[in-house]
Write a protein that holds these residues in place. Structure first.
Motif, mmCIF file in Angstrom:
data_model
loop_
_atom_site.group_PDB
_atom_site.id
_atom_site.type_symbol
_atom_site.label_atom_id
_atom_site.label_comp_id
_atom_site.label_asym_id
_atom_site.label_seq_id
_atom_site.Cartn_x
_atom_site.Cartn_y
_atom_site.Cartn_z
ATOM 1 N N HIS A 1 9.173 6.105 46.005
ATOM 2 C CA HIS A 1 8.882 4.904 46.789
ATOM 3 C C HIS A 1 9.962 4.597 47.825
ATOM 4 N N SER B 1 9.190 0.389 52.889
ATOM 5 C CA SER B 1 8.402 -0.565 52.114
ATOM 6 C C SER B 1 9.156 -1.875 51.993
ATOM 7 N N SER C 1 2.869 -2.158 53.133
ATOM 8 C CA SER C 1 3.930 -2.705 52.294
ATOM 9 C C SER C 1 5.005 -3.395 53.124
ATOM 10 N N GLY D 1 -0.887 2.571 49.030
ATOM 11 C CA GLY D 1 0.373 1.890 49.319
ATOM 12 C C GLY D 1 0.242 0.381 49.248
ATOM 13 N N SER E 1 2.141 -1.727 46.342
ATOM 14 C CA SER E 1 3.118 -2.679 46.854
ATOM 15 C C SER E 1 2.943 -4.051 46.204
#
Length: 644
Positions: free
Chosen positions: A252, A257, A305, A351, A355
């Motif tokens: 990740h 993000s 995200s 995603g 998230s």
């Protein structure tokens, strides 16, 4: 804490239900939905005005929720309307299109995305719209804003042939891409001035920053990680380093993000207190922080995200300016509503889902884990906080990860404890490098430090990968399993606030529902089942009998088997290494399979059944469609399922 205190959290489920219903075949069209929404709001306003004088038999809230439901369906139909406006480029002899990105290096070509502006159909040029994913081999790189003339029609993207195979067509369709085409060198750049337009300012800036970062970090793997960490450009990641980060459970961090936005936010907020600014100046500074966050979000391409995190931190900062602390649940729900209003297809992006789940896990579960131990020393407290955050996020996201990826990183906790602090340091060096990269001595120094930190991070990820048992693969979880796990986690998070008796009954009900669903699935498994898979040039048979899988490959390559066959075997919990079917070849050339209920003639590709099947299905649009039962079928370009 009452559910009524979170208005946006109440609104979100109704909008989501509307989106799901809007995608069904029986959903009304855009105009009908708009009229229904207008009538509902008119009735709502009349009820509100009459409610002040006398009590209404219909609660106004019910109409408001119905309006949100219709609004969700309206969002989908509005997007479908824009899709319908796209020209059918399959009938175009030539088309003019604008380049929208810089070339991406592929093994034998360069990938780019064209946005069609005009098409020549039946001898007439007319305005057109559509996106074409292209691959070219020109020595001259394509640049955003250039206009190219293509003198052949593109191809549609094929839907998956085999059960549970990755649906690449749907994946691209949700990005607005309907066509793809191999151009080679068969195209012509007719306008190269468009790239100077303001539309492409951020695209060019992102490219220049990426080139500068690569020039300051000579190590190729380190440069790839820097581009992924700082700009979200991870298409060029080396497969070996990608696998190392995946096994360490920190994949990740390679996708820009909320973590990255949070690091930038924390950096600016931490220096606010030492500055000791007065109230008005502090507010201006916080507005500057919001501006920086959104500039970074724009620079990295507005990934779901990142937008979620930028919206959240912006609202938190605005609350700080007003000396208020808005509810994190309201902020999460508001940001989700905002994003799906702009693009309802976002709810299907992995995603986006991961998230929001990760943040919910941290908010709801992390305090419970944190309270299990109260360390006496600061360093232990810091480690325990990071540990509790990692466990909470992993607990909530692992059902979805198993559903999509079928892998669980065993050493995710070790990876997060060692690599996330390093990622924090990398961001603190990388962001100044992005800003000051044009100053020779400063940029060289920052580049050297960044290169060394990333090398250390890569070394840790690769070292974790060498530990035996680094990942558990071939794990599956169905939708009922995800609901069960999330339900139990929600009950655990609510244990201190709700009625323990009701929560206990709810937990028991979840257990019985999940167990009942699993028993039903077991009951539905046939004793004998034949799957006929389609490859590019040949077929493969999987025959399951009493839980044992037998297979016969007519010429599929290992790569094809991994991509096209493994997903269905995984879905059915079949072995990836089946036993071989025994085939006896007759003089006519027909293959008769010993112990099975079918024979196959390779000459005419005809499948004959020695025992009458219970049912025959073919794979279409992500589901099995039943056919009439007959004693033989011709194996053509689709996958079949035969139950005996």
């Amino acid at each position: 804490m009452r559910f009524a205190d979170f208005p946006f959290l109440r609104y979100l489920p109704f909008i989501l239900m509307g989106i799901f219903c809007g995608q069904s075949s029986w959903s009304p069209d855009l105009l009908t939905l708009a009229i229904i929404l207008a009538v509902i709001w008119l009735c709502y306003l009349l009820l509100i005005s009459s409610h002040r004088k006398q009590k209404s038999p219909i609660p106004p809230n019910s109409l408001a929720y119905l309006a949100l439901f219709v609004f969700g369906a309206l969002l989908v139909q509005n997007k479908e309307r824009h899709r319908d406006f796209r020209t059918d480029l399959l009938h175009a002899d030539n088309y003019l299109a604008e380049v929208t990105m810089y070339d991406q290096q592929k093994p034998n070509s360069f990938e780019n995305l064209l946005e069609v502006k005009s098409a020549l159909i039946e001898g007439v040029w007319s305005d057109a719209y559509g996106k074409v994913l292209v691959y070219h081999q020109s020595a001259q790189a394509l640049k955003p804003g250039e206009v190219v003339l293509v003198k052949k029609k593109p191809e549609t993207i094929a839907s998956p042939l085999n059960p549970y195979e990755f649906d690449y067509m749907q994946y691209l369709e949700r990005q607005g891409i309907q066509y793809r085409q191999f151009l080679g060198k068969d195209f012509q750049v007719i306008d190269s001035e468009g790239g100077s337009r303001f539309d492409y300012f951020l695209v060019h800036l992102r490219h220049r920053i990426a080139e500068m970062i690569k020039s300051k970090i000579p190590n190729e793997k380190s440069a790839q990680i820097a581009l992924a960490l700082l700009l979200g450009q991870k298409k060029a990641l080396d497969p070996s380093i990608r696998e190392a980060y995946a096994q360490a459970g920190v994949m990740h961090i390679l996708a820009v993000s909320g973590l990255h936005v949070g690091i930038i936010y924390a950096f600016f907020i931490l220096i606010l207190k030492p500055l000791k600014l007065k109230k008005e100046k502090a507010r201006l500074y916080l507005l500057f922080v919001i501006l920086v966050i959104w500039l970074y979000a724009l620079l990295t391409g507005l990934a779901p995200s990142v937008v979620r995190a930028a919206t959240m931190f912006s609202l938190l900062t605005l609350g700080q300016m007003r000396e208020r602390r808005p509810s994190i649940y309201n902020i999460l729900a508001f940001s989700a509503i905002l994003m799906i209003t702009i693009n309802p297809d976002l709810i299907y992006e992995v995603g986006f889902q991961l998230s929001y789940l990760a943040v919910l896990g941290i908010v709801m579960i992390q305090p419970l884990i944190l309270n299990c131990w109260l360390p006496r020393y600061k360093i232990l407290e810091y480690i325990w906080q990071l540990t509790s955050v990692s466990i909470a996020a992993q607990l909530v996201t692992f059902p979805l990860s198993l559903y999509y990826f079928h892998i669980f990183p065993t050493y995710f906790l070790l990876g997060n404890l060692l690599i996330i602090p390093l990622a924090f340091l990398i961001m603190q060096v990388g962001v100044p490098l992005m800003i000051l990269g044009w100053i020779p001595i400063v940029s060289d120094a920052l580049g050297w430090v960044l290169s060394w930190l990333i090398w250390l991070q890569n070394w840790i990820a690769e070292a974790i990968q060498l530990i035996p048992g680094g990942k558990l693969d071939r794990l599956t979880m169905d939708f009922s399993g995800m609901i069960f796990v999330w339900g139990m986690l929600l009950i655990a998070a609510s244990w201190e606030f709700g009625s323990k008796r009701k929560l206990s009954w709810l937990a028991l009900s979840l257990v019985f529902c999940w167990a009942g669903f699993q028993l039903y699935k077991e009951y539905q498994i046939p004793s004998k089942e034949l799957i006929v898979y389609q490859g590019k040039k040949s077929q493969l048979f999987d025959f399951s009998s009493s839980g044992v899988l037998y297979s016969w490959n007519l010429g599929l390559e290992p790569g094809e088997i991994s991509y096209s066959i493994y997903p269905n075997r995984l879905q059915n919990h079949w072995s990836q290494f089946p036993e071989s079917l025994t085939g006896l070849q007759h003089d006519s050339g027909e293959l008769e399979f010993v112990g099975a209920d079918f024979a196959f003639n390779p000459a005419n590709k005809k499948l004959k059944f020695s025992a009458s099947p219970k049912s025959i299905h073919y794979w279409s649009e992500s589901d099995w469609v039943e056919l009439p039962v007959i004693d033989s079928i011709a194996i053509d370009s689709i996958a079949y399922r035969i139950l005996f």
